[in-house]
Design a protein around this motif. Structure first.
Motif, short mmCIF file in Angstrom:
data_model
loop_
_atom_site.label_atom_id
_atom_site.label_comp_id
_atom_site.label_asym_id
_atom_site.label_seq_id
_atom_site.Cartn_x
_atom_site.Cartn_y
_atom_site.Cartn_z
N GLY A 443 -18.58 3.72 44.85
CA GLY A 443 -19.05 3.37 46.18
C GLY A 443 -19.43 1.90 46.32
O GLY A 443 -19.48 1.14 45.35
N SER A 444 -19.74 1.52 47.56
CA SER A 444 -20.04 0.12 47.86
C SER A 444 -21.31 -0.37 47.18
O SER A 444 -21.45 -1.56 46.90
N ILE A 445 -22.23 0.54 46.87
CA ILE A 445 -23.48 0.10 46.26
C ILE A 445 -23.23 -0.46 44.86
O ILE A 445 -23.94 -1.35 44.40
N TRP A 446 -22.16 0.04 44.20
CA TRP A 446 -21.85 -0.50 42.88
C TRP A 446 -21.05 -1.80 42.96
O TRP A 446 -20.99 -2.56 42.00
N THR A 447 -20.45 -2.06 44.11
CA THR A 447 -19.90 -3.41 44.34
C THR A 447 -21.05 -4.41 44.36
O THR A 447 -20.95 -5.51 43.77
N LEU A 448 -22.14 -4.02 45.03
CA LEU A 448 -23.35 -4.85 45.00
C LEU A 448 -23.83 -5.01 43.56
O LEU A 448 -24.19 -6.12 43.14
N GLY A 449 -23.85 -3.92 42.80
CA GLY A 449 -24.31 -3.98 41.42
C GLY A 449 -23.51 -4.95 40.58
O GLY A 449 -24.06 -5.73 39.80
N LYS A 450 -22.19 -4.93 40.74
CA LYS A 450 -21.33 -5.84 39.97
C LYS A 450 -21.58 -7.29 40.37
O LYS A 450 -21.59 -8.20 39.53
N ASN A 451 -21.80 -7.53 41.67
CA ASN A 451 -22.11 -8.89 42.13
C ASN A 451 -23.44 -9.37 41.56
O ASN A 451 -23.58 -10.53 41.15
N LEU A 452 -24.43 -8.48 41.53
CA LEU A 452 -25.73 -8.83 40.97
C LEU A 452 -25.60 -9.16 39.48
O LEU A 452 -26.19 -10.13 38.99
N ALA A 453 -24.82 -8.36 38.77
CA ALA A 453 -24.61 -8.60 37.34
C ALA A 453 -23.91 -9.93 37.11
O ALA A 453 -24.26 -10.69 36.19
N SER A 454 -22.93 -10.23 37.94
CA SER A 454 -22.20 -11.50 37.82
C SER A 454 -23.13 -12.69 38.03
O SER A 454 -23.10 -13.66 37.26
N HIS A 455 -23.98 -12.63 39.06
CA HIS A 455 -24.95 -13.70 39.32
C HIS A 455 -25.91 -13.85 38.15
O HIS A 455 -26.24 -14.97 37.73
N ALA A 456 -26.37 -12.72 37.61
CA ALA A 456 -27.32 -12.76 36.51
C ALA A 456 -26.73 -13.41 35.28
O ALA A 456 -27.39 -14.21 34.60
N LEU A 457 -25.45 -13.08 34.98
CA LEU A 457 -24.80 -13.66 33.81
C LEU A 457 -24.58 -15.17 33.98
O LEU A 457 -24.73 -15.94 33.04
N LYS A 458 -24.23 -15.59 35.21
CA LYS A 458 -24.07 -17.02 35.48
C LYS A 458 -25.39 -17.77 35.29
O LYS A 458 -25.42 -18.87 34.75
N ASN A 459 -26.49 -17.17 35.73
CA ASN A 459 -27.79 -17.81 35.58
C ASN A 459 -28.18 -17.95 34.13
O ASN A 459 -28.83 -18.92 33.73
N LYS A 460 -27.78 -16.96 33.30
CA LYS A 460 -28.09 -17.04 31.87
C LYS A 460 -27.39 -18.21 31.21
O LYS A 460 -27.91 -18.86 30.31
N LYS A 461 -26.17 -18.49 31.69
CA LYS A 461 -25.39 -19.59 31.12
C LYS A 461 -25.96 -20.94 31.53
O LYS A 461 -25.89 -21.92 30.83
#
Length: 461
Positions: A443-461
């Motif tokens: 569902g669309s809520i996990w599209t949000l989840g993947k976007n959140l994970a992507s942002h989080a990983l970029k911030n870690k770098k």
């Protein structure tokens, strides 16, 4: 040319975020825009916010607890308007004020019978600073003990008692002679107190970060141990007090009598900053023990008439509208209803709390597909799953909530105490729909989840 706040608000309404980006904390603006919280609120009544398109939002944060009576309560507004028009003497520094005496009397009447004196200040963190000083002077001891994961404010002394490293990082060296023990661990506390060099043990009856509840014997045993070793027992009720947990003070759930109770937030009704320390007569008389020490601790604006009037009006509203009782009833209903859902939803671990201080905790599921999705979020940033709850709650259901702390899978509700049955149904329905959506990994809520994970990983770098 006349001066008008209404005209200024109307003229510059669309500039709110631009002004903050240019002159204030631009990182906060970035956060709001990234998660879609950049709304243009025009007005607020009670537990509701209204944006420029007329949408109604249910505010379950209440300004981090200050709007316990809801926003813009007419009784408190009237009291403040009246205070402004009376031309009262205010902050006459070689004098004492009537309103502060009246408010002190009203507060002490709500406290355990061992507390007889009040000190007023401007905020919760100032109350903590006062408690540190009063404890050290009264006991002639250096050490202060606090709890891991506790939160007591962000000024330097209060920060030294802050159990979350993210708030402390880079601001050291902090106040010396401060040490932490695990919350709800009596053996660790006794070991810390046994040296008889601890001035005070400061503890939230219920920890705000995570809404962690003590065992039933914890606070009574804290009181006993503090008396045994000559340590002052300080209850930080800045968030838990004034009806929040379904009792006027959270300590009432366990029948304990601290040496000091710290307060702020709801005491002002959200209008004028005010904090306070209720204490034993012995502490007050020890700190202010001579005429030349009458001014050894204070705060310029602490007993100003507007703050005292707000406090008096807030206490009247709490009593008149039976908000403590409503907090207990509605909160218990919400917690029980959410817990009844847990067998249906693998992600939902439990709801807990007391009164209108509520936590909803989530957990790793057992199903392989859901477990893999959870692991993806946890790898990106621990506690990220809760953003998949709070963001849809806000954007799709217009319910404002927050994650309970850094790195934890807990959503926290801290609503006004005047919630209605309509609000209760709104909360339960929105929460169930959002939790149900998280169990559909396509569902669309996990599209949000993947976007959140992507942002989080970029911030870690």
């Amino acid at each position: 040319m006349s001066f008008s706040i209404a005209d200024l608000f109307a003229q510059h309404f669309d500039e709110k975020f631009d002004l903050h980006e240019q002159y204030l904390n631009n990182q906060m603006v970035r956060v709001l825009r990234t998660i879609g919280y950049d709304r243009k609120y025009q007005r607020a009544i009670g537990q509701y916010l209204y944006d420029d398109e007329g949408n109604e939002y249910l505010d379950l944060l209440s300004g981090f607890g200050v709007f316990a009576m809801g926003r813009n309560h007419p009784t408190i507004v009237k009291a403040l308007q009246e205070t402004l028009t009376l031309e009262l003497p205010n902050l006459v520094q070689m004098d004492v004020s009537l309103l502060s005496g009246l408010l002190a009397k009203e507060i002490i009447a709500t406290c355990p019978d061992n507390l007889e004196k009040m000190f007023f200040c401007n905020s919760g963190t100032e109350a903590v600073e006062a408690a540190i000083k009063f404890a050290r002077y009264t006991t002639k001891r250096p050490r202060i003990v606090y709890c891991e994961h506790g939160y007591h404010g962000l000024t330097m002394g209060a920060l030294s008692l802050n159990g979350e490293e993210i708030f402390r990082e880079g601001f050291g060296p902090l106040l010396p002679n401060c040490s932490a023990v695990p919350f709800n661990d009596l053996a660790a506390l006794e070991q810390a107190l046994s040296g008889k060099d601890v001035a005070a043990f400061i503890v939230e009856p219920i920890q705000g970060k995570g809404v962690n509840l003590p065992s039933d014997d914890y606070l009574p045993e804290v009181e006993r141990l503090c008396k045994k070793y000559g340590t002052l027992f300080v209850a930080d009720e800045i968030q838990t007090g004034i009806g929040r947990t379904g009792k006027f003070w959270a300590i009432e759930h366990w029948g304990v009598k601290p040496d000091m109770v710290l307060m702020a937030k709801a005491l002002s009704g959200g209008f004028v900053p005010v904090g306070g320390v209720a204490m034993t007569a012995k502490i007050m008389d020890t700190v202010f023990n001579r005429m030349d020490r009458a001014v050894v601790h204070g705060s310029t604006f602490s007993k100003n008439n507007m703050a005292m009037a707000a406090g008096l009006a807030s206490l009247h509203v709490i009593h008149d509208e039976k908000l403590v009782e409503n907090s207990a009833k509605i909160g218990e209903d919400i917690i029980a209803t959410l817990n009844a859902m847990s067998p249906k939803y693998e992600f939902l671990k439990e709801a807990r709390g007391k009164g209108s201080m509520i936590a909803i905790e989530f957990q790793s599921p057992k199903s392989l597909g859901l477990k893999a999705a959870w692991a993806m979020l946890e790898a990106a940033n621990k506690g990220l799953f809760c953003q998949m709850i709070t963001i849809p709650l806000f954007k799709e259901h217009r319910v404002l909530s927050q994650v309970a702390g850094h790195g934890m899978n807990v959503v926290k509700l801290l609503p006004p105490l005047n919630l209605t049955q309509k609000d209760r149904d709104w909360i339960v329905d929105a929460m169930e729909k959002t939790i149900a959506d998280t169990h559909n990994v396509t569902g669309s809520i996990w599209t949000l989840g993947k976007n959140l994970a992507s942002h989080a990983l970029k911030n870690k770098k």
